[in-house]
Design a protein around this motif. Structure first.
Motif, short mmCIF file in Angstrom:
data_model
loop_
_atom_site.label_atom_id
_atom_site.label_comp_id
_atom_site.label_asym_id
_atom_site.label_seq_id
_atom_site.Cartn_x
_atom_site.Cartn_y
_atom_site.Cartn_z
N LEU A 71 44.86 41.65 31.24
CA LEU A 71 44.96 40.23 31.55
C LEU A 71 45.87 39.97 32.74
O LEU A 71 45.46 39.33 33.72
N ASP A 72 47.10 40.46 32.68
CA ASP A 72 48.02 40.24 33.80
C ASP A 72 47.53 40.93 35.06
O ASP A 72 47.64 40.38 36.16
N ARG A 73 46.96 42.12 34.92
CA ARG A 73 46.44 42.84 36.09
C ARG A 73 45.29 42.07 36.73
O ARG A 73 45.15 42.03 37.96
N SER A 74 44.46 41.43 35.92
CA SER A 74 43.37 40.61 36.45
C SER A 74 43.93 39.42 37.22
O SER A 74 43.47 39.10 38.33
N TYR A 75 44.94 38.79 36.64
CA TYR A 75 45.58 37.67 37.32
C TYR A 75 46.16 38.11 38.67
O TYR A 75 45.98 37.42 39.68
N GLN A 76 46.84 39.26 38.69
CA GLN A 76 47.43 39.75 39.93
C GLN A 76 46.37 40.05 40.99
O GLN A 76 46.59 39.82 42.19
N VAL A 77 45.20 40.53 40.56
CA VAL A 77 44.11 40.82 41.49
C VAL A 77 43.62 39.54 42.16
O VAL A 77 43.44 39.47 43.39
N THR A 91 27.20 44.87 37.08
CA THR A 91 27.91 46.09 37.43
C THR A 91 29.19 46.18 36.61
O THR A 91 29.93 45.19 36.50
N VAL A 92 29.43 47.34 36.03
CA VAL A 92 30.65 47.56 35.24
C VAL A 92 31.70 48.22 36.14
O VAL A 92 31.43 49.22 36.80
N LEU A 93 32.90 47.65 36.14
CA LEU A 93 34.03 48.20 36.89
C LEU A 93 35.06 48.75 35.91
O LEU A 93 35.26 48.18 34.83
N GLU A 94 35.74 49.82 36.28
CA GLU A 94 36.66 50.49 35.36
C GLU A 94 38.02 49.81 35.26
O GLU A 94 38.74 50.01 34.29
N SER A 95 38.38 49.01 36.24
CA SER A 95 39.68 48.35 36.21
C SER A 95 39.61 47.09 37.07
O SER A 95 38.75 46.97 37.95
N PRO A 96 40.52 46.13 36.84
CA PRO A 96 40.53 44.92 37.68
C PRO A 96 40.74 45.23 39.15
O PRO A 96 40.19 44.55 40.01
#
Length: 239
Positions: A17-23, A227-232
């Motif tokens: 969640l936080d990593r997605s926000y940072q992206v 498309t599936v991505l492995e990380s944000p």
């Protein structure tokens, strides 16, 4: 591929969640002209508060047209705003983090929430969809919200964390500190800093990924338009 008008779907997972926000914060910093419309599932509304990110979303979606924040609790069962995906309003939809529940629904064509409805309408409207599942394979290290370790808690009658909590999220039982109400907690971390006995915790926990969740991810990988991505962080490679 030029991505100037994008949609971000958030589901109820703490992991990523936080990593997605940072992206998405980084995307806006790199190119302020990119518009981000945020779609929040009902579960994500609660989890965003738990992790202290609810108020920060305005840095991503400021409120202008195609930069609104849509909450499932405010959209009704028909989710009318997802109709935009059929009107050439978006260049892509990113769902991150995507819970195992959301992934399973996408895998089997179920569209009964704001985010899964957005995915269905995006595919129908030929809008590319990118999904970042929290449960891909093996095990994951997930960040947990704040909680009270009852073995370490001294049940102080005068409890600084409880008395200083701006959300009054720390409950009592028989006059002593009992637990943190996660539906009230906004993840500010004040309580953790104030507890002299370090009884309030929140941090990494290893979680096993179920085999059924791994199979559902594989199914989604083979779906049209997704498309599936492995990380944000993989999202940044598209910009």
């Amino acid at each position: 591929m030029s991505l100037q008008r994008i949609a971000w779907g958030i589901t109820g997972a703490g992991h990523f969640l936080d990593r997605s926000y940072q992206v998405f914060k980084e995307i806006k910093l790199r190119n302020p002209e990119v518009s981000v419309n945020t779609f929040i599932s009902r579960a994500a509304e609660e989890v965003l508060r738990m992790y202290g990110l609810e108020q920060k979303l305005v840095k991503i979606s400021g409120g202008d047209y195609l930069e609104e924040i849509f909450r499932e609790s405010e959209q009704g069962s028909s989710s009318p705003k997802v109709g935009r995906f059929g009107l050439d309003r978006y260049d892509a939809l990113f769902v991150t983090p995507a819970t195992s529940n959301t992934v399973s629904k996408i895998a089997y064509g179920i569209a009964d929430s704001l985010v899964t409805n957005a995915v269905a309408q995006a595919v129908k409207g030929r809008v590319p969809v990118y999904v970042v599942p929290v449960d891909i394979e093996g095990s994951i290290i997930s960040e947990m919200p704040y909680n009270i370790d009852r073995k370490q808690c001294k049940h102080c009658e005068d409890c600084p964390p409880r008395e200083s909590c701006p959300q009054e999220a720390i409950t009592t039982k028989n006059g002593f500190t009992d637990q943190i109400d996660l539906l009230k907690c906004k993840g500010c971390g004040i309580c953790k800093e104030l507890c002299p006995y370090k009884a309030i915790k929140g941090g990494p926990v290893e979680v096993l990924v179920r085999d059924v969740d791994m199979r559902n991810v594989e199914t989604v990988k083979n779906l049209q338009g997704i498309t599936v991505l492995e990380s944000p962080e993989k999202i940044l490679d598209l910009f």
